[in-house]
Enzyme design. Sequence first.
Site, PDB file in Angstrom:
ATOM      1  N   SER A 197       0.832  -1.206   0.000  1.00  0.00           N
ATOM      2  CA  SER A 197       0.000   0.000   0.000  1.00  0.00           C
ATOM      3  C   SER A 197       0.864   1.253   0.000  1.00  0.00           C
TER       4      SER A 197
ATOM      5  N   THR B  83     -11.641   9.533  -0.597  1.00  0.00           N
ATOM      6  CA  THR B  83     -12.767   9.027   0.213  1.00  0.00           C
ATOM      7  C   THR B  83     -13.144  10.004   1.329  1.00  0.00           C
ATOM      8  N   GLU B  84     -14.428  10.086   1.587  1.00  0.00           N
ATOM      9  CA  GLU B  84     -14.938  10.928   2.681  1.00  0.00           C
ATOM     10  C   GLU B  84     -15.839  10.082   3.584  1.00  0.00           C
TER      11      GLU B  84
ATOM     12  N   ILE C  59      -7.392   7.656   4.844  1.00  0.00           N
ATOM     13  CA  ILE C  59      -6.352   8.050   3.894  1.00  0.00           C
ATOM     14  C   ILE C  59      -5.004   7.444   4.301  1.00  0.00           C
TER      15      ILE C  59
ATOM     16  N   ASN D  53      -6.975   3.627 -11.654  1.00  0.00           N
ATOM     17  CA  ASN D  53      -6.629   2.555 -12.602  1.00  0.00           C
ATOM     18  C   ASN D  53      -5.203   2.071 -12.374  1.00  0.00           C
TER      19      ASN D  53
ATOM     20  N   GLU E 219      -9.786   0.779  -3.190  1.00  0.00           N
ATOM     21  CA  GLU E 219      -9.572   0.815  -4.649  1.00  0.00           C
ATOM     22  C   GLU E 219     -10.754   0.235  -5.411  1.00  0.00           C
TER      23      GLU E 219
HETATM   24  P1  TGC Z   1     -19.135   7.711 -14.281  1.00  0.00           P
HETATM   25  O1  TGC Z   1     -20.309   8.609 -14.549  1.00  0.00           O
HETATM   26  O2  TGC Z   1     -19.133   6.324 -14.808  1.00  0.00           O
HETATM   27  O3  TGC Z   1     -17.802   8.452 -14.735  1.00  0.00           O
HETATM   28  C1  TGC Z   1     -17.488   9.763 -14.309  1.00  0.00           C
HETATM   29  C2  TGC Z   1     -16.289  10.208 -15.115  1.00  0.00           C
HETATM   30  O4  TGC Z   1     -15.148   9.399 -14.765  1.00  0.00           O
HETATM   31  C3  TGC Z   1     -14.705   8.674 -15.939  1.00  0.00           C
HETATM   32  N1  TGC Z   1     -14.317   7.342 -15.475  1.00  0.00           N
HETATM   33  C4  TGC Z   1     -13.063   6.900 -15.482  1.00  0.00           C
HETATM   34  N2  TGC Z   1     -11.937   7.472 -15.922  1.00  0.00           N
HETATM   35  C5  TGC Z   1     -10.803   6.776 -15.794  1.00  0.00           C
HETATM   36  N3  TGC Z   1     -10.769   5.539 -15.244  1.00  0.00           N
HETATM   37  C6  TGC Z   1     -11.869   4.941 -14.771  1.00  0.00           C
HETATM   38  N4  TGC Z   1     -11.800   3.732 -14.200  1.00  0.00           N
HETATM   39  C7  TGC Z   1     -13.102   5.624 -14.895  1.00  0.00           C
HETATM   40  N5  TGC Z   1     -14.380   5.339 -14.541  1.00  0.00           N
HETATM   41  C8  TGC Z   1     -15.119   6.401 -14.906  1.00  0.00           C
HETATM   42  C9  TGC Z   1     -15.880   8.675 -16.890  1.00  0.00           C
HETATM   43  O5  TGC Z   1     -15.450   8.540 -18.206  1.00  0.00           O
HETATM   44  C10 TGC Z   1     -16.468  10.044 -16.614  1.00  0.00           C
HETATM   45  O6  TGC Z   1     -15.673  11.023 -17.241  1.00  0.00           O
HETATM   46  P2  TGC Z   1     -16.313  12.416 -17.759  1.00  0.00           P
HETATM   47  O7  TGC Z   1     -15.170  13.156 -18.394  1.00  0.00           O
HETATM   48  O8  TGC Z   1     -17.397  12.012 -18.722  1.00  0.00           O
HETATM   49  O9  TGC Z   1     -16.830  13.101 -16.535  1.00  0.00           O
HETATM   50  O10 TGC Z   1     -18.890   7.691 -12.722  1.00  0.00           O
HETATM   51  P3  TGC Z   1     -19.836   7.248 -11.550  1.00  0.00           P
HETATM   52  O11 TGC Z   1     -20.043   8.427 -10.659  1.00  0.00           O
HETATM   53  O12 TGC Z   1     -21.049   6.505 -12.069  1.00  0.00           O
HETATM   54  O13 TGC Z   1     -18.894   6.226 -10.739  1.00  0.00           O
HETATM   55  C11 TGC Z   1     -18.355   5.099 -11.303  1.00  0.00           C
HETATM   56  C12 TGC Z   1     -17.676   4.227 -10.227  1.00  0.00           C
HETATM   57  C13 TGC Z   1     -18.651   3.789  -9.156  1.00  0.00           C
HETATM   58  C14 TGC Z   1     -17.118   3.017 -10.939  1.00  0.00           C
HETATM   59  C15 TGC Z   1     -16.542   5.026  -9.563  1.00  0.00           C
HETATM   60  O14 TGC Z   1     -17.039   6.084  -8.830  1.00  0.00           O
HETATM   61  C16 TGC Z   1     -15.640   4.171  -8.697  1.00  0.00           C
HETATM   62  O15 TGC Z   1     -14.697   3.559  -9.183  1.00  0.00           O
HETATM   63  N6  TGC Z   1     -15.871   4.110  -7.332  1.00  0.00           N
HETATM   64  C17 TGC Z   1     -14.955   3.479  -6.412  1.00  0.00           C
HETATM   65  C18 TGC Z   1     -14.171   4.519  -5.663  1.00  0.00           C
HETATM   66  C19 TGC Z   1     -12.791   4.022  -5.289  1.00  0.00           C
HETATM   67  O16 TGC Z   1     -12.263   3.082  -5.830  1.00  0.00           O
HETATM   68  N7  TGC Z   1     -12.139   4.720  -4.363  1.00  0.00           N
HETATM   69  C20 TGC Z   1     -10.807   4.429  -4.022  1.00  0.00           C
HETATM   70  C21 TGC Z   1     -10.179   5.537  -3.180  1.00  0.00           C
HETATM   71  S1  TGC Z   1      -8.404   5.495  -3.110  1.00  0.00           S
HETATM   72  C22 TGC Z   1      -8.034   4.130  -2.253  1.00  0.00           C
HETATM   73  O17 TGC Z   1      -8.843   3.343  -1.915  1.00  0.00           O
HETATM   74  C23 TGC Z   1      -6.589   3.924  -1.944  1.00  0.00           C
HETATM   75  S2  TGC Z   1      -6.312   2.493  -1.047  1.00  0.00           S
HETATM   76  C24 TGC Z   1      -4.662   2.446  -0.751  1.00  0.00           C
HETATM   77  C25 TGC Z   1      -3.910   1.558  -1.715  1.00  0.00           C
HETATM   78  O18 TGC Z   1      -4.161   1.575  -2.900  1.00  0.00           O
HETATM   79  O19 TGC Z   1      -3.088   0.816  -1.268  1.00  0.00           O
HETATM   80  P1  FAD Z   2     -19.359   2.298   1.027  1.00  0.00           P
HETATM   81  O1  FAD Z   2     -19.193   3.000  -0.249  1.00  0.00           O
HETATM   82  O2  FAD Z   2     -20.229   2.918   2.077  1.00  0.00           O
HETATM   83  O3  FAD Z   2     -19.858   0.825   0.746  1.00  0.00           O
HETATM   84  C1  FAD Z   2     -20.406  -0.015   1.771  1.00  0.00           C
HETATM   85  C2  FAD Z   2     -20.850  -1.313   1.110  1.00  0.00           C
HETATM   86  O4  FAD Z   2     -21.865  -1.006   0.136  1.00  0.00           O
HETATM   87  C3  FAD Z   2     -19.731  -2.015   0.343  1.00  0.00           C
HETATM   88  O5  FAD Z   2     -19.891  -3.406   0.433  1.00  0.00           O
HETATM   89  C4  FAD Z   2     -19.995  -1.578  -1.089  1.00  0.00           C
HETATM   90  O6  FAD Z   2     -19.463  -2.456  -2.053  1.00  0.00           O
HETATM   91  C5  FAD Z   2     -21.500  -1.564  -1.112  1.00  0.00           C
HETATM   92  N1  FAD Z   2     -22.047  -0.751  -2.191  1.00  0.00           N
HETATM   93  C6  FAD Z   2     -21.723   0.526  -2.509  1.00  0.00           C
HETATM   94  N2  FAD Z   2     -22.404   0.925  -3.611  1.00  0.00           N
HETATM   95  C7  FAD Z   2     -23.157  -0.140  -4.002  1.00  0.00           C
HETATM   96  C8  FAD Z   2     -24.093  -0.358  -5.056  1.00  0.00           C
HETATM   97  N3  FAD Z   2     -24.326   0.592  -5.974  1.00  0.00           N
HETATM   98  N4  FAD Z   2     -24.685  -1.554  -5.129  1.00  0.00           N
HETATM   99  C9  FAD Z   2     -24.426  -2.532  -4.225  1.00  0.00           C
HETATM  100  N5  FAD Z   2     -23.558  -2.376  -3.197  1.00  0.00           N
HETATM  101  C10 FAD Z   2     -22.938  -1.194  -3.091  1.00  0.00           C
HETATM  102  N6  FAD Z   2      -9.435   6.113   0.255  1.00  0.00           N
HETATM  103  C11 FAD Z   2      -8.697   7.133  -0.248  1.00  0.00           C
HETATM  104  O7  FAD Z   2      -9.229   8.060  -0.857  1.00  0.00           O
HETATM  105  N7  FAD Z   2      -7.342   7.149  -0.091  1.00  0.00           N
HETATM  106  C12 FAD Z   2      -6.663   6.185   0.572  1.00  0.00           C
HETATM  107  O8  FAD Z   2      -5.442   6.245   0.695  1.00  0.00           O
HETATM  108  C13 FAD Z   2      -7.415   5.109   1.136  1.00  0.00           C
HETATM  109  N8  FAD Z   2      -6.802   4.139   1.846  1.00  0.00           N
HETATM  110  C14 FAD Z   2      -7.550   3.181   2.480  1.00  0.00           C
HETATM  111  C15 FAD Z   2      -6.929   2.268   3.331  1.00  0.00           C
HETATM  112  C16 FAD Z   2      -7.688   1.322   4.008  1.00  0.00           C
HETATM  113  C17 FAD Z   2      -7.018   0.383   4.977  1.00  0.00           C
HETATM  114  C18 FAD Z   2      -9.081   1.229   3.778  1.00  0.00           C
HETATM  115  C19 FAD Z   2      -9.897   0.176   4.473  1.00  0.00           C
HETATM  116  C20 FAD Z   2      -9.695   2.122   2.935  1.00  0.00           C
HETATM  117  C21 FAD Z   2      -8.952   3.120   2.288  1.00  0.00           C
HETATM  118  N9  FAD Z   2      -9.563   4.081   1.482  1.00  0.00           N
HETATM  119  C22 FAD Z   2      -8.829   5.110   0.949  1.00  0.00           C
HETATM  120  C23 FAD Z   2     -11.023   4.117   1.367  1.00  0.00           C
HETATM  121  C24 FAD Z   2     -11.596   3.101   0.392  1.00  0.00           C
HETATM  122  O9  FAD Z   2     -11.318   3.434  -0.929  1.00  0.00           O
HETATM  123  C25 FAD Z   2     -13.107   3.039   0.651  1.00  0.00           C
HETATM  124  O10 FAD Z   2     -13.287   2.417   1.907  1.00  0.00           O
HETATM  125  C26 FAD Z   2     -13.859   2.280  -0.430  1.00  0.00           C
HETATM  126  O11 FAD Z   2     -13.839   2.996  -1.640  1.00  0.00           O
HETATM  127  C27 FAD Z   2     -15.312   1.958  -0.026  1.00  0.00           C
HETATM  128  O12 FAD Z   2     -15.951   3.088   0.470  1.00  0.00           O
HETATM  129  P2  FAD Z   2     -16.744   3.034   1.881  1.00  0.00           P
HETATM  130  O13 FAD Z   2     -15.824   2.446   2.884  1.00  0.00           O
HETATM  131  O14 FAD Z   2     -17.281   4.378   2.136  1.00  0.00           O
HETATM  132  O15 FAD Z   2     -17.903   2.006   1.658  1.00  0.00           O
END
Ligand code: TGC
Ligand code: FAD
Length: 387
Positions: A93, A134-135, A166, A243, A366
């Site tokens: 990570s 994330t919030e 975060i 990505n 992610e």
């Molecule tokens: P949607 O309406 O589909 O798209 C909005 C805009 O985003 C573009 N887009 C992408 N662009 C690049 N790569 C992707 N994978 C993309 N997916 C969508 C899309 O083309 C559009 O662009 P524009 O110019 O037309 O505005 O978006 P939506 O609001 O319906 O959401 C789609 C969804 C649910 C898949 C997306 O919100 C999502 O992936 N949610 C998950 C959030 C997430 O993964 N958070 C991670 C936070 S960081 C983290 O967890 C770090 S962990 C630490 C570690 O990595 O070790």
């Molecule tokens: P929620 O979005 O509230 O989801 C709760 C449950 O509902 C999940 O099972 C989910 O899959 C499900 N769900 C959501 N939407 C749907 C739907 N449409 N249909 C069916 N089920 C659904 N974020 C950052 O920005 N930066 C970081 O560095 C980072 N590091 C992290 C490190 C750790 C150890 C952890 C645990 C998380 C980290 N995150 C970070 C946050 C992480 O990306 C989020 O926890 C993740 O994206 C899920 O969001 P949430 O926890 O708010 O769950």
Amino acid sequence: MDPFELYAIDGLLTDEERAIRDTVRDFGAKELRPHIATWFDEGRVPARDLAKQLGALGILGMHLKGYGCAGTGAVAYGLACQEMEAVDSGLRSLVSVQGSLAMYAIHAYGSEEQKQEWLPGMAAGEKLGCFGLTEPDAGSNPAGMRTSAKRDASGDWVLNGTKLWITNGSVADVAIVWARTDDRIRGFVVPTDSNGFSANEIHQKLSLRASVSSELVLDDLRLPADAVLPGAAGLGGPLGCLNEARFGIIFGSLGAARDSLETALDYAKTREVFDKPLAAYQLTQQKLADMAVELGNGMLLAMHLGRLKEAGTITPEQVSVGKLNNVRKSLAIAREARTILGANGISLEYSPIRHAANLESVLTYEGTTEVHTLVVGKALTGENAFS
Ligand code: TGC
Ligand code: FAD
């Protein structure tokens, strides 16, 4: 036998890729493995010291070009992630957040000044970055974020909001913060010593304990006009970074699975039950064979996606397929490996339960399993089932 030998994985790698993998593996064996159980047990990790060591090793932002980065191919980067995660997902990570999220955001969307200011120090591990998307009320749906950035009369930006979970937030020098502006979602390069920025470490975690997780609080945080990332407007900005990090996880998670399987294999060969080694029982061999097959299949998928990424043709949906499959399968392997160790399997002396606990986080961050399932579902059907 090494489980990857069953699939002749080495034959798919170049000499340079094998050399990078072996270098990171050796580093992990010498510098990380002796300490990891203690870091996990105590819930603290020397992130800043580690960053310097990883910078010297050359793996922070290794897949980026210029600004002190090595510019390796995607597969080499994936293999480095895999060797880090074979030790612990929390250590991978650190590498992912630094290279694929914080550095990538600046590299892909930053101004030349932002790149010059931050990237060389981050590649060297002297500066640590974090990525705030994330919030508390917006995780899977970052479009729902509340953090705002408004311009005042002087042209400065003023940010208010809270980011949660975060990685490295409270040990970082720079935070990439995503916020809602009057126009679209924009990214900001935030030095963490700015007035109005504070970070609080999250404790009492049962997963990813060898990693710093934090809350970021932005309270009338004032930034100059040029703090915005000029190349990113809209959700595509942060999702483009995701990505990259998700790709690293496709390879990385298999490291945790491989280490779990190898640990179970070694244990089964020496542990005697009913007067025979555990490994000699058909039920045990079935577990081991099933794990090896899932691991090998996951690695073939990772390699295929890695070569697509190097060719520049990989799509976000393909990244979702890889993250969905490989994390889910790796978690199943870690859990199954743990059973082979019996009571010893719940001790930190052996890695599988630690890997399984960590992979619960990897399954969630992610993009959760559900999010990636819906991305694949949308690609297959053309129907958006998110909302
Ligand atoms: P949607 O309406 O589909 O798209 C909005 C805009 O985003 C573009 N887009 C992408 N662009 C690049 N790569 C992707 N994978 C993309 N997916 C969508 C899309 O083309 C559009 O662009 P524009 O110019 O037309 O505005 O978006 P939506 O609001 O319906 O959401 C789609 C969804 C649910 C898949 C997306 O919100 C999502 O992936 N949610 C998950 C959030 C997430 O993964 N958070 C991670 C936070 S960081 C983290 O967890 C770090 S962990 C630490 C570690 O990595 O070790
Ligand atoms: P929620 O979005 O509230 O989801 C709760 C449950 O509902 C999940 O099972 C989910 O899959 C499900 N769900 C959501 N939407 C749907 C739907 N449409 N249909 C069916 N089920 C659904 N974020 C950052 O920005 N930066 C970081 O560095 C980072 N590091 C992290 C490190 C750790 C150890 C952890 C645990 C998380 C980290 N995150 C970070 C946050 C992480 O990306 C989020 O926890 C993740 O994206 C899920 O969001 P949430 O926890 O708010 O769950």
